[in-house]
Design an enzyme around this catalytic site. Structure first.
Site, PDB file in Angstrom:
ATOM      1  N   LYS A   5       6.239  -0.571 -14.011  1.00  0.00           N
ATOM      2  CA  LYS A   5       7.564  -1.141 -13.752  1.00  0.00           C
ATOM      3  C   LYS A   5       7.978  -2.043 -14.911  1.00  0.00           C
ATOM      4  O   LYS A   5       7.177  -2.826 -15.434  1.00  0.00           O
ATOM      5  CB  LYS A   5       7.543  -1.968 -12.466  1.00  0.00           C
ATOM      6  CG  LYS A   5       8.877  -2.656 -12.159  1.00  0.00           C
ATOM      7  CD  LYS A   5       8.784  -3.546 -10.940  1.00  0.00           C
ATOM      8  CE  LYS A   5       8.734  -2.744  -9.679  1.00  0.00           C
ATOM      9  NZ  LYS A   5       8.764  -3.595  -8.462  1.00  0.00           N
ATOM     10  N   ASN A  46      -7.198 -10.987  -8.725  1.00  0.00           N
ATOM     11  CA  ASN A  46      -6.217 -11.167  -9.794  1.00  0.00           C
ATOM     12  C   ASN A  46      -6.543 -10.193 -10.932  1.00  0.00           C
ATOM     13  O   ASN A  46      -7.516 -10.378 -11.663  1.00  0.00           O
ATOM     14  CB  ASN A  46      -6.244 -12.607 -10.300  1.00  0.00           C
ATOM     15  CG  ASN A  46      -5.166 -12.878 -11.342  1.00  0.00           C
ATOM     16  OD1 ASN A  46      -4.468 -11.970 -11.795  1.00  0.00           O
ATOM     17  ND2 ASN A  46      -5.018 -14.136 -11.716  1.00  0.00           N
ATOM     18  N   TRP A  74       2.462   2.890  -2.455  1.00  0.00           N
ATOM     19  CA  TRP A  74       2.132   3.785  -3.572  1.00  0.00           C
ATOM     20  C   TRP A  74       0.736   4.379  -3.376  1.00  0.00           C
ATOM     21  O   TRP A  74       0.498   5.557  -3.668  1.00  0.00           O
ATOM     22  CB  TRP A  74       2.210   3.037  -4.906  1.00  0.00           C
ATOM     23  CG  TRP A  74       3.598   2.947  -5.457  1.00  0.00           C
ATOM     24  CD1 TRP A  74       4.762   2.825  -4.750  1.00  0.00           C
ATOM     25  CD2 TRP A  74       3.967   2.986  -6.832  1.00  0.00           C
ATOM     26  NE1 TRP A  74       5.834   2.773  -5.602  1.00  0.00           N
ATOM     27  CE2 TRP A  74       5.381   2.862  -6.879  1.00  0.00           C
ATOM     28  CE3 TRP A  74       3.257   3.082  -8.023  1.00  0.00           C
ATOM     29  CZ2 TRP A  74       6.092   2.855  -8.090  1.00  0.00           C
ATOM     30  CZ3 TRP A  74       3.953   3.065  -9.233  1.00  0.00           C
ATOM     31  CH2 TRP A  74       5.365   2.956  -9.261  1.00  0.00           C
ATOM     32  N   GLY A 105       0.771  -1.232   0.000  1.00  0.00           N
ATOM     33  CA  GLY A 105       0.000   0.000   0.000  1.00  0.00           C
ATOM     34  C   GLY A 105       0.800   1.279   0.000  1.00  0.00           C
ATOM     35  O   GLY A 105       0.225   2.367   0.098  1.00  0.00           O
TER      36      GLY A 105
END
Length: 220
Positions: free
Chosen positions: A175, A111, A74, A72
């Site tokens: 990323k 997911n 970010w 958590g």
């Protein structure tokens, strides 16, 4: 960043050599220490802080989606910077792992790669959004090329989602690993965004191959 305080391990003989190295690095990491001092859930929060300090994409009142949000860090930064506890700002975080509640954020456990989960996410979002963040990374297996391709696949899934929910002019941050974004995804990003940057924040460990692709000025 304040100067780090060196911490020495006690009862280190009970740990394996690898565990000793990892724990010593964590205890003496200035970003870990600062995260604890500021009530941030991870040192990774400083990566987003540094990216936003440079490019200023987390604006007051913005609507933000944080993919791969656990634990958590970010999400906390996004809440603070867009003032999602105010009238307009909105931050939604999602992860496979459960995330402890964060004031000002809506959190989903699921997911992201499943269409049902994405539909659930879109159903509670205030579409469209200004920023899609993705700090998702697959579990590494120690083979750099495979690890890179797996993380790029997650970045690509995040991009397709961003393409569906971003406002014109919106921002996408994801990323990737060293070597940057693969050519196919890079071409897609260039087709749908006005500017692309690859950045390695100072908070990314020097030995880490991670970096971030930032795409600005979404165009459909």
């Amino acid at each position: 960043m304040q100067r780090a305080v060196t911490v020495r391990l006690k009862n280190a003989r009970k740990l394996s050599t690898g565990s000793q190295r990892w724990l010593a690095r964590q205890l003496n990491d200035p970003y870990v220490q600062q995260a604890q001092a500021q009530g941030l859930r991870s040192r990774a929060a400083f990566k987003l802080i540094q990216l936003d300090d440079k490019f200023h994409f987390l604006k007051k009142g913005a609507r933000i989606v944080d993919l791969g949000a656990a634990p958590g860090g970010w999400t906390q930064v996004a809440v603070q910077r867009v003032d999602s506890q105010g009238i307009e700002g909105c931050v939604i975080g999602i992860d496979l792992l459960e995330i402890e509640p964060i004031a000002g954020a809506s959190l989903i456990q699921g997911n992201f790669l499943e269409s049902q989960t994405q539909n659930q996410l879109k159903a509670i979002m205030k579409i469209p959004v200004q920023v899609v963040l993705s700090d998702m990374a697959s579990s590494t297996i120690g083979h750099s090329q495979t690890d890179h391709l797996r993380t790029v696949a997650l970045a690509e899934a995040a991009f397709y989602f961003a393409k569906d929910v971003l406002v014109p002019g919106g921002t996408f941050v994801a990323k990737v690993f060293q070597g940057g974004t693969n050519q196919d995804l890079l071409l897609k990003l260039k087709r749908h965004f006005r500017q692309i940057k690859h950045v390695k924040p100072l908070a990314s460990r020097k030995e880490s191959s991670e970096m971030y692709v930032l795409a600005f000025g979404f165009k459909q």
